[in-house]
Design an enzyme around this catalytic site. Structure first.
Site, PDB file in Angstrom:
ATOM      1  N   SER A  40       1.008  -1.084  -0.095  1.00 24.63           N
ATOM      2  CA  SER A  40      -0.123   0.030   0.171  1.00 24.63           C
ATOM      3  C   SER A  40       0.857   0.909   0.028  1.00 24.63           C
ATOM      4  O   SER A  40       1.944   1.497   0.175  1.00 24.63           O
ATOM      5  CB  SER A  40      -1.167   0.136   1.544  1.00 24.63           C
ATOM      6  N   SER A  42       0.713   3.870   2.240  1.00 20.29           N
ATOM      7  CA  SER A  42       0.636   4.669   3.692  1.00 20.29           C
ATOM      8  C   SER A  42       2.391   5.553   3.965  1.00 20.29           C
ATOM      9  O   SER A  42       2.174   5.894   4.401  1.00 20.29           O
ATOM     10  CB  SER A  42       0.643   3.736   4.680  1.00 20.29           C
ATOM     11  N   LYS A 103       4.745   1.544   9.965  1.00 17.77           N
ATOM     12  CA  LYS A 103       4.371   2.711  10.449  1.00 17.77           C
ATOM     13  C   LYS A 103       5.955   3.629  10.906  1.00 17.77           C
ATOM     14  O   LYS A 103       6.836   2.553  10.977  1.00 17.77           O
ATOM     15  CB  LYS A 103       3.722   3.209  11.115  1.00 17.77           C
ATOM     16  N   SER A 194      -2.675   7.130   5.546  1.00 20.97           N
ATOM     17  CA  SER A 194      -2.430   6.029   6.106  1.00 20.97           C
ATOM     18  C   SER A 194      -3.484   6.455   7.368  1.00 20.97           C
ATOM     19  O   SER A 194      -3.589   6.857   7.933  1.00 20.97           O
ATOM     20  CB  SER A 194      -1.672   6.830   6.835  1.00 20.97           C
TER      21      SER A 194
END
Length: 248
Positions: A40, A42, A103, A194
């Protein structure tokens, strides 16, 4: 040597080679490095869809999530070391303890985190945010988009790039989050795209135990729409400039 004896010898040789190789691969995966791919956007611009990276398993010690299938053999962490603010980390999503997320560590235990008008605030102090050149991002169709890009500098001096594509977006103004003991506050670098600790019901505060490892280096990268097994696409899809880039 008879045919039967030859087959037995070949089978024995195969077992002698394959089993130790599998055990070695398992040991490396549990204790040293594990590969991950980015599905993804994010973490754009730091990580792009199609990046493949190695995550060090030893950086923060080991928990049950360091082991494939996360067997409930023990609780907590062995040889534990807290991440530094700004580390890019792979962890198990707290709401299901199964899904892998990646993250950036923004808040440590006891920190107060807030976002106001798109500016990150840590313990009452605004994080330095500078407008830099646009990010030219090529999509799967070949169309290039120029996206507004900024550089943030955390209190410990760690710097990285973020995207802020929607002014006063839904996640640009938040409450004050107080990070509980034994937990971390995570945010994606693509701030308007995100799902991270700002959304308490979806991610929230991440238990230290849920950390899998520290993202270290990109070892391969393919443009969107190409898969690792599609070797015939590699000549045009491989992003050569990203290979062996350190994750910062």
């Amino acid at each position: 040597m008879s045919v039967q004896a030859e087959r037995t010898h070949q089978k024995s040789s195969f077992t002698t080679v394959i089993i130790p190789a599998l055990l070695l691969a398992l040991i490396v995966r549990i204790f040293l490095f594990q590969p991950f791919n980015i599905p993804s956007g994010s973490m754009i611009p730091t990580l792009l869809i199609g990046d493949y990276l190695f995550v060090s398993k030893y950086s923060y010690g080991y928990s049950r999530y360091s082991i494939p299938f996360s067997p409930d053999l023990f609780s907590g962490r062995i040889f534990a070391a807290m991440p530094e603010r700004g580390d890019v980390v792979v962890f198990k999503l707290p709401t299901d303890n199964k899904t892998d997320y990646i993250k950036r560590v923004i808040g440590l235990p006891g920190d107060k985190i807030q976002v106001k008008h798109g500016t990150l605030i840590i313990n009452g102090e605004e994080v330095k945010k500078e407008r830099i050149e646009d990010l030219a991002l090529e999509g799967p169709t070949g169309r290039v988009r120029n996206l507004p890009q900024y550089r943030e500098t955390l209190p410990n001096g760690v710097t990285y790039r973020v995207l802020d594509t929607v002014q006063e977006g839904i996640s640009d103004n938040t409450e004050v989050y107080e990070v509980p003991e034994g937990h971390l506050f995570m945010m994606g670098d693509n701030r308007d795209n995100s799902t991270d600790s700002r959304f308490l019901n979806e991610v929230g505060y991440v238990p230290f135990e849920n950390l899998i490892g520290h993202a270290q280096v990109i070892f391969f990268s393919l443009g969107e729409g190409a898969h690792f097994w599609q070797i015939w696409k590699w000549p045009t899809a491989v992003r050569g400039s990203r290979i062996f880039d350190l994750v910062r």
